[in-house]
Design an enzyme around this catalytic site. Structure first.
Site, PDB file in Angstrom:
ATOM      1  N   TYR A  35      -0.841   3.573  -9.528  1.00 49.09           N
ATOM      2  CA  TYR A  35      -1.763   2.486  -9.149  1.00 49.09           C
ATOM      3  C   TYR A  35      -1.811   2.363  -7.624  1.00 49.09           C
ATOM      4  O   TYR A  35      -2.884   2.279  -7.019  1.00 49.09           O
ATOM      5  CB  TYR A  35      -1.301   1.180  -9.791  1.00 49.09           C
ATOM      6  CG  TYR A  35      -2.285   0.037  -9.623  1.00 49.09           C
ATOM      7  CD1 TYR A  35      -3.380  -0.087 -10.470  1.00 49.09           C
ATOM      8  CD2 TYR A  35      -2.113  -0.911  -8.617  1.00 49.09           C
ATOM      9  CE1 TYR A  35      -4.291  -1.133 -10.314  1.00 49.09           C
ATOM     10  CE2 TYR A  35      -3.010  -1.960  -8.462  1.00 49.09           C
ATOM     11  CZ  TYR A  35      -4.092  -2.074  -9.316  1.00 49.09           C
ATOM     12  OH  TYR A  35      -4.991  -3.107  -9.157  1.00 49.09           O
ATOM     13  N   SER A  92      -7.197  -3.354  -3.781  1.00 46.85           N
ATOM     14  CA  SER A  92      -6.046  -4.136  -4.264  1.00 46.85           C
ATOM     15  C   SER A  92      -5.156  -4.481  -3.063  1.00 46.85           C
ATOM     16  O   SER A  92      -5.286  -3.876  -1.989  1.00 46.85           O
ATOM     17  CB  SER A  92      -5.268  -3.276  -5.261  1.00 46.85           C
ATOM     18  OG  SER A  92      -3.978  -3.804  -5.498  1.00 46.85           O
TER      19      SER A  92
END
Ligand code: NAP
Length: 252
Positions: free
Chosen positions: A157, A144
């Protein structure tokens, strides 16, 4: 001349392939010739239709990937139904949004379980099968922008995706000599369920778009080329790399 991107005769196991980026990756790998084992908890009906329309074989292996428990069963099922695994794409992931001051243990564990723990143990189980049969393979982890940046209101996350990058490098170091390529793709901002809250927030949506040089959200099909490259012979000497597919976000 042989096409180094050809995946004909290969089997790709893709987690979370029923929707979003996993679906885009599964379809791209099938377009390059691979059969697909889709692993997840929701029926991948649309993905199955798109993959089989290309003339490829498809199997859904139903599993919830929060814990280590289903991992060996998933690998065994892929072998039974499609004859083995040549490519593993660790795509399944989730996100919890909350202020760090209010973040709960559940917010932490739910995200770390699927995004990091299962990614590691599924990689381990697949790599063990490759080492046992004295052959190599390809592992592609989905990282990410928050493998590089801090983000906001997404503590677990960010922790998980930063760790995905570290684990990708560690596994590459341990397994490159065994003919196993471990690499990562770092998607930028893509229009999927994962980012629905951001796209619905007018202020955040405008701020994100303003920073993307390409001037638009990514479409799952935009990941296809990177996924095929890292799954194919074209990347045989690429180990421990992370390939951003981000419309230029990191270049800003
Ligand atoms: P998505 O549409 O929400 O898809 C997530 C996938 O993961 C779904 O197939 C989901 O299955 C599966 N999944 C989540 N938790 C699971 C669990 N416990 N067990 C089994 N499967 C589970 O989001 P997406 O954007 O395509 O995300 C795919 C990956 O890309 C994730 O790793 C995400 O972090 C990463 N990513 C996305 C973006 C973006 O901009 N969209 C950017 C960077 C990285 P269900 O449908 O059953 O929930």
């Amino acid at each position: 001349m042989t096409n180094p991107f050809d995946l004909g005769g290969r089997v790709a196991l893709v987690t979370g392939a029923n929707t979003g980026l996993g679906q885009g990756i599964a379809v791209a790998l099938a377009e390059a010739g691979a059969d697909v084992a889709a692993v997840g908890r929701s029926a991948p009906t649309e993905t199955e239709a798109r993959v089989t329309a290309l003339g490829r074989r498809f199997a859904w292996i139903e599993a919830s990937l929060d814990t280590h428990a289903p991992v060996q069963g998933v690998v065994d099922a892929a072998r039974e139904r499609l004859g083995g695994i040549d490519i593993l794409v660790n795509n399944a992931g989730t996100i919890r949004r909350n202020d760090a001051l209010d973040f709960t243990e559940d917010d932490w564990d739910a995200v770390m379980g699927v995004n990091l723990k299962t990614l590691f143990f599924l990689s381990q189980a697949v790599a063990r099968s490759w080492v046992a049969s004295k052959r190599g393979g390809k592992i592609v982890n989905i990282a990410s922008m928050l493998s590089f940046q801090g983000g906001i209101r997404v503590a677990s996350y960010t922790a998980s995706k930063s760790a995905v990058l570290g684990v990708t490098r560690l596994l590459a170091n341990e397994w490159a000599g065994k003919g196993i390529n471990v690499n990562a793709i770092a998607p930028g901002y893509f229009a999927t369920n994962n980012t629905e809250a951001l796209r619905n927030d007018q202020t955040r949506n405008a701020a994100i778009l303003d920073r993307i040089p390409a001037g638009r959200w990514g479409d799952p099909a935009d990941l296809g080329g990177a996924a095929v490259f890292l799954s194919s012979a074209a990347s045989d000497y690429v180990h421990g790399a992370v390939l951003p597919v981000d419309g230029g976000w990191l270049a800003r």
